[in-house]
Write a protein that holds these residues in place. Structure first.
Motif, mmCIF file in Angstrom:
data_model
loop_
_atom_site.group_PDB
_atom_site.id
_atom_site.type_symbol
_atom_site.label_atom_id
_atom_site.label_comp_id
_atom_site.label_asym_id
_atom_site.label_seq_id
_atom_site.Cartn_x
_atom_site.Cartn_y
_atom_site.Cartn_z
ATOM 1 N N ALA A 564 -24.161 -19.036 -36.426
ATOM 2 C CA ALA A 564 -25.561 -18.661 -36.213
ATOM 3 C C ALA A 564 -25.669 -17.508 -35.220
ATOM 4 N N ALA A 565 -24.832 -17.503 -34.180
ATOM 5 C CA ALA A 565 -24.875 -16.428 -33.183
ATOM 6 C C ALA A 565 -24.504 -15.088 -33.803
ATOM 7 N N GLU A 566 -23.470 -15.072 -34.648
ATOM 8 C CA GLU A 566 -23.078 -13.827 -35.318
ATOM 9 C C GLU A 566 -24.177 -13.356 -36.259
ATOM 10 N N ALA A 567 -24.801 -14.302 -36.957
ATOM 11 C CA ALA A 567 -25.895 -13.945 -37.859
ATOM 12 C C ALA A 567 -27.066 -13.368 -37.073
ATOM 13 N N TYR A 568 -27.363 -13.937 -35.921
ATOM 14 C CA TYR A 568 -28.485 -13.452 -35.122
ATOM 15 C C TYR A 568 -28.216 -12.041 -34.601
ATOM 16 N N ARG A 569 -27.010 -11.792 -34.142
ATOM 17 C CA ARG A 569 -26.687 -10.450 -33.639
ATOM 18 C C ARG A 569 -26.793 -9.419 -34.749
ATOM 19 N N CYS A 570 -26.288 -9.758 -35.933
ATOM 20 C CA CYS A 570 -26.370 -8.828 -37.061
ATOM 21 C C CYS A 570 -27.833 -8.614 -37.460
ATOM 22 N N PHE A 571 -28.596 -9.684 -37.466
ATOM 23 C CA PHE A 571 -30.029 -9.639 -37.758
ATOM 24 C C PHE A 571 -30.750 -8.676 -36.804
ATOM 25 N N MET A 572 -30.474 -8.777 -35.515
ATOM 26 C CA MET A 572 -31.162 -7.950 -34.530
ATOM 27 C C MET A 572 -30.616 -6.523 -34.463
ATOM 28 N N ALA A 573 -29.379 -6.319 -34.879
ATOM 29 C CA ALA A 573 -28.785 -4.979 -34.817
ATOM 30 C C ALA A 573 -29.128 -4.131 -36.032
ATOM 31 N N THR A 574 -29.690 -4.751 -37.064
ATOM 32 C CA THR A 574 -30.081 -4.022 -38.265
ATOM 33 C C THR A 574 -31.605 -4.085 -38.398
ATOM 34 N N GLN A 575 -32.113 -3.737 -39.559
ATOM 35 C CA GLN A 575 -33.563 -3.783 -39.770
ATOM 36 C C GLN A 575 -33.956 -4.942 -40.687
ATOM 37 N N MET A 576 -33.187 -6.035 -40.595
ATOM 38 C CA MET A 576 -33.565 -7.252 -41.300
ATOM 39 C C MET A 576 -34.895 -7.771 -40.743
ATOM 40 N N ASP A 577 -35.678 -8.395 -41.596
ATOM 41 C CA ASP A 577 -37.011 -8.850 -41.178
ATOM 42 C C ASP A 577 -37.039 -10.311 -40.748
ATOM 43 N N ALA A 578 -36.150 -11.112 -41.311
ATOM 44 C CA ALA A 578 -36.180 -12.543 -41.010
ATOM 45 C C ALA A 578 -34.768 -13.106 -41.135
ATOM 46 N N LEU A 579 -34.552 -14.206 -40.437
ATOM 47 C CA LEU A 579 -33.272 -14.896 -40.487
ATOM 48 C C LEU A 579 -33.533 -16.386 -40.643
ATOM 49 N N VAL A 580 -32.844 -17.002 -41.598
ATOM 50 C CA VAL A 580 -32.914 -18.446 -41.801
ATOM 51 C C VAL A 580 -31.527 -19.023 -41.529
ATOM 52 N N VAL A 581 -31.469 -19.984 -40.610
ATOM 53 C CA VAL A 581 -30.239 -20.723 -40.334
ATOM 54 C C VAL A 581 -30.554 -22.199 -40.536
ATOM 55 N N GLY A 582 -29.994 -22.786 -41.576
ATOM 56 C CA GLY A 582 -30.331 -24.169 -41.893
ATOM 57 C C GLY A 582 -31.813 -24.289 -42.176
ATOM 58 N N ASN A 583 -32.513 -25.085 -41.392
ATOM 59 C CA ASN A 583 -33.960 -25.280 -41.569
ATOM 60 C C ASN A 583 -34.778 -24.526 -40.532
ATOM 61 N N HIS A 584 -34.198 -23.466 -39.981
ATOM 62 C CA HIS A 584 -34.847 -22.745 -38.898
ATOM 63 C C HIS A 584 -35.096 -21.299 -39.303
ATOM 64 N N LEU A 585 -36.309 -20.822 -39.058
ATOM 65 C CA LEU A 585 -36.728 -19.474 -39.426
ATOM 66 C C LEU A 585 -36.984 -18.647 -38.174
ATOM 67 N N MET A 586 -36.433 -17.427 -38.155
ATOM 68 C CA MET A 586 -36.670 -16.479 -37.074
ATOM 69 C C MET A 586 -37.217 -15.184 -37.666
ATOM 70 N N LEU A 587 -38.349 -14.743 -37.176
ATOM 71 C CA LEU A 587 -38.948 -13.492 -37.620
ATOM 72 C C LEU A 587 -38.645 -12.404 -36.612
ATOM 73 N N ARG A 588 -38.321 -11.235 -37.120
ATOM 74 C CA ARG A 588 -37.915 -10.142 -36.236
ATOM 75 C C ARG A 588 -38.993 -9.796 -35.214
ATOM 76 N N ASN A 589 -40.234 -9.742 -35.651
ATOM 77 C CA ASN A 589 -41.309 -9.329 -34.751
ATOM 78 C C ASN A 589 -41.605 -10.340 -33.659
ATOM 79 N N ASP A 590 -41.096 -11.559 -33.806
ATOM 80 C CA ASP A 590 -41.319 -12.590 -32.785
ATOM 81 C C ASP A 590 -40.232 -12.616 -31.716
ATOM 82 N N GLN A 591 -39.128 -11.902 -31.967
ATOM 83 C CA GLN A 591 -37.981 -12.005 -31.060
ATOM 84 C C GLN A 591 -38.196 -11.163 -29.808
ATOM 85 N N PRO A 592 -37.569 -11.547 -28.687
ATOM 86 C CA PRO A 592 -37.694 -10.776 -27.451
ATOM 87 C C PRO A 592 -37.090 -9.388 -27.618
#
Length: 609
Positions: A564-592
């Motif tokens: 999940a940590a590697e996925a999150y770093r890749c998510f934030m380092a690119t222009q991906m809009d959302a990340l789903v890990v298991g049953n958890h959703l992260m939206l790019r615009n909501d991240q710090p």
């Protein structure tokens, strides 16, 4: 319980596979743990994690097998050096330290890495035996012909044989330096791509060109015999004695200089790619005809790096003599770990085998699963903003709504895939109906060449409505190309030339349809991957389209993400809009603004291939 460890290591794509009483229970490549692409080190991290995932330790191993014979490989290296001496000295000198330090002492090295806990001696098989075993034993066929194609093992580069019940045997081979894999890699190098990783690019570039060099290649560079065997004209290749694949003589033959990696792609590069692709396909078809004639069998199993050429595989399926074709998903060296483990179980220990029509490879979802609760807590502790869903159907609806809006979604679920393809558990997903999505994904997410095609994942029950599947009703591993149904095609504008053609829509699924109306199809069924099937079903309910773009969750130059940590770093380092890990959703615009960087690995710089 008999626990068998298969190893591929020290050369390319180190990996482990664990077979427990004839069933593969775990398999993983070392690169996923070290984040070093094609890591060739002893797969210590992969082994520890795979053992832990089944509650075992090294002391529980009953047998250990290695996927090739190092002394035989060293014999080829010495003989090759003597044949070319003194021209090959630099290549020879570069190879010697690792051989003298590790590779000539592999039994001792393996025992030390396993803590001296082996119960039996290490079993070594030949490289192409491990390829053949990895193809036949998990296949759905009780009896089948086998074809192995790669660069080179010890001496063998191409081989064919027969698998019957619980035994297999190679009958005939072609030996180094005559190699389809090395021929294709030489042209990969000539067109400015990196050997052992850029072959996909050459295949993807081929439809942009005209095969105007194909007769020259057949006449001058490769002589093919009636039985499909072949000889390379080594006057034009230098891989036998230098660190390069080709030299000035090939440039003179083709009438152009080799493209350097930082130079623009030219029309001549496209034509060369089209020509070598067409030539390779013809040789594979000729070999398949010979093997079919010799064996009289209806089914064929393939492995080896060349078996990852999905365009050639598609032609083999459509035009070849075999009714059924099955290809090992981890067809390269990593899959050799599976092969040697199965060889020990069936041929050394003489256990019977009953072909599993449902898929003994289990969708190739063989890697260790993530620890979802622990990994997500680490992310939230570092500031990640997460929305958790108790209802998976509600999560699927939300994710599909995002995709319909044109968002790009990272998708991480359960066990990671074994092999080079993301098959729905470590994937980046997007809407295939959007014409701009291929360019968006290539340039803004994957950060790679704009011409690279993307593959569709489609509900198996709807695949034939979109693609000409022919005899093949399922394609779970993205190993074949199929043509888009004529009714769904859009005629192209002949006035547009070169790479600019990538922007043309060629079907009602434009983002996954290549220039030649082909697509590298992954069919998804409920039994193999119910979680991914559920998401695709929801997208179908919302849109009437049963397919999504499915590409591997990584950027150029890096292995597919594992945690999940590697996925999150890749998510934030690119222009991906959302990340789903298991049953958890992260939206790019909501991240710090400052993304958390849990773990100790970092995304590499964007170094061109």
């Amino acid at each position: 319980m008999t626990l068998i460890l298969g190893l591929s290591a020290f050369y390319h794509d180190s990996a482990v596979a664990l077979i427990d009483d004839g069933r593969v229970v775990a398999a993983a490549s070392e690169e996923r743990f070290t984040r070093i692409k094609h890591d060739a080190a002893f797969p210590k991290h992969a082994l520890d994690c795979c053992l832990e995932s089944i509650g075992a330790t090294a002391s529980d191993l009953d047998y250990v097998g290695f996927y090739e014979k190092p002394l035989l490989k060293f014999d080829r290296l010495l003989e090759d050096y003597l044949a070319y001496a003194p021209r090959g000295y630099r290549s020879f000198a570069n190879a010697m330290p690792s051989w003298l330090r590790t590779k000539l002492r592999l039994p001792r090295e393996i025992r030390q890495q396993l803590g001296g806990k082996l119960k039996h001696r290490v079993v070594f098989c030949e490289h192409h035996q491990s390829h053949a075993a990895s193809a036949f034993f998990p296949s759905p066929f009780q009896n089948a012909a086998i074809l192995t194609l790669d660069g080179v093992g010890e001496w063998t580069t191409t081989g064919w044989g027969v698998g019957q019940d619980h035994r297999m045997e190679l009958k005939q081979d072609i030996r180094f330096p005559h190699s389809l894999g090395l021929l294709y890699s030489a042209f990969t190098y000539f067109c400015g791509f990196r050997v052992n990783s850029g072959e996909y690019k050459l295949m993807g570039l081929a439809p942009y060109g005209q095969p105007r060099f194909v007769d020259l290649i057949r006449k001058t560079l490769i002589r093919v015999h009636e039985d499909g065997s072949y000889d390379l004209n080594m006057d034009y290749f230098t891989f036998g004695h230098t660190l390069r694949m080709s030299g000035s003589k090939l440039e003179r033959l083709l009438g152009t200089k080799r493209r350097l990696p930082n130079e623009p792609i030219r029309q001549v590069d496209m034509d060369i790619a089209a020509s070598i692709q067409r030539a390779i396909e013809a040789v594979i078809l000729q070999m398949a005809k010979y093997v079919h004639h010799q064996t009289g069998l209806d089914s064929l199993c393939l492995a080896g790096g060349v078996a990852l050429n999905c365009v050639a595989n598609g032609r083999l399926l459509r035009e070849g003599p075999f009714k059924n074709v099955w290809i090992q998903p981890a067809a390269g060296d990593a899959g050799g770990a599976l092969g040697v483990a199965w060889l020990i179980w069936h041929q050394l220990l003489n256990h019977p085998r009953q072909a599993n029509a449902a898929d003994a490879q289990q969708g190739s979802l063989l890697g260790p699963a993530m620890d979802e609760a622990t990994e997500m807590k680490a992310l939230t502790d570092r500031g990640a903003v997460v929305e958790s869903f108790a209802d998976r159907a509600a999560l699927d609806r939300r994710v599909c709504e995002l995709i319909v809006e044109g968002k790009v979604v990272g998708w991480v679920q359960g066990r990671m895939e074994f092999g080079p393809r993301a098959l729905g558990n470590r994937s980046i997903l997007a809407d295939p109906r959007r014409p701009e999505m291929q360019t968006t994904l290539n340039l803004k997410i994957k950060r790679r060449e704009s011409f690279r095609p993307f593959a569709p994942a489609i509900l198996e029950e709807h695949a034939e409505a979109y693609f000409e599947m022919g005899r093949m009703h399922h394609s779970p591993y993205m190993l074949f190309t199929f043509q888009v149904q004529p009714s769904r095609r859009i005629p192209s504008d002949p006035s547009v030339q070169g790479i600019e053609r990538v922007r043309q829509s060629r079907s009602d699924l434009p983002a996954i349809t290549h220039l030649d109306y082909s697509a590298r199809v992954q069919t998804v069924c409920q039994e193999t991957n119910p979680r991914f099937h559920s998401l695709l079903s929801e997208f179908f309910r919302q849109t009437g389209c049963p397919a999504l773009i499915n590409t591997s969750f990584n950027v150029r130059g890096e292995p597919i993400v594992r945690t999940a940590a590697e996925a999150y770093r890749c998510f934030m380092a690119t222009q991906m809009d959302a990340l789903v890990v298991g049953n958890h959703l992260m939206l790019r615009n909501d991240q710090p603004e400052t993304a958390p960087t849990a773990g100790h690995h970092h995304l590499s710089e964007w170094i061109p291939d």
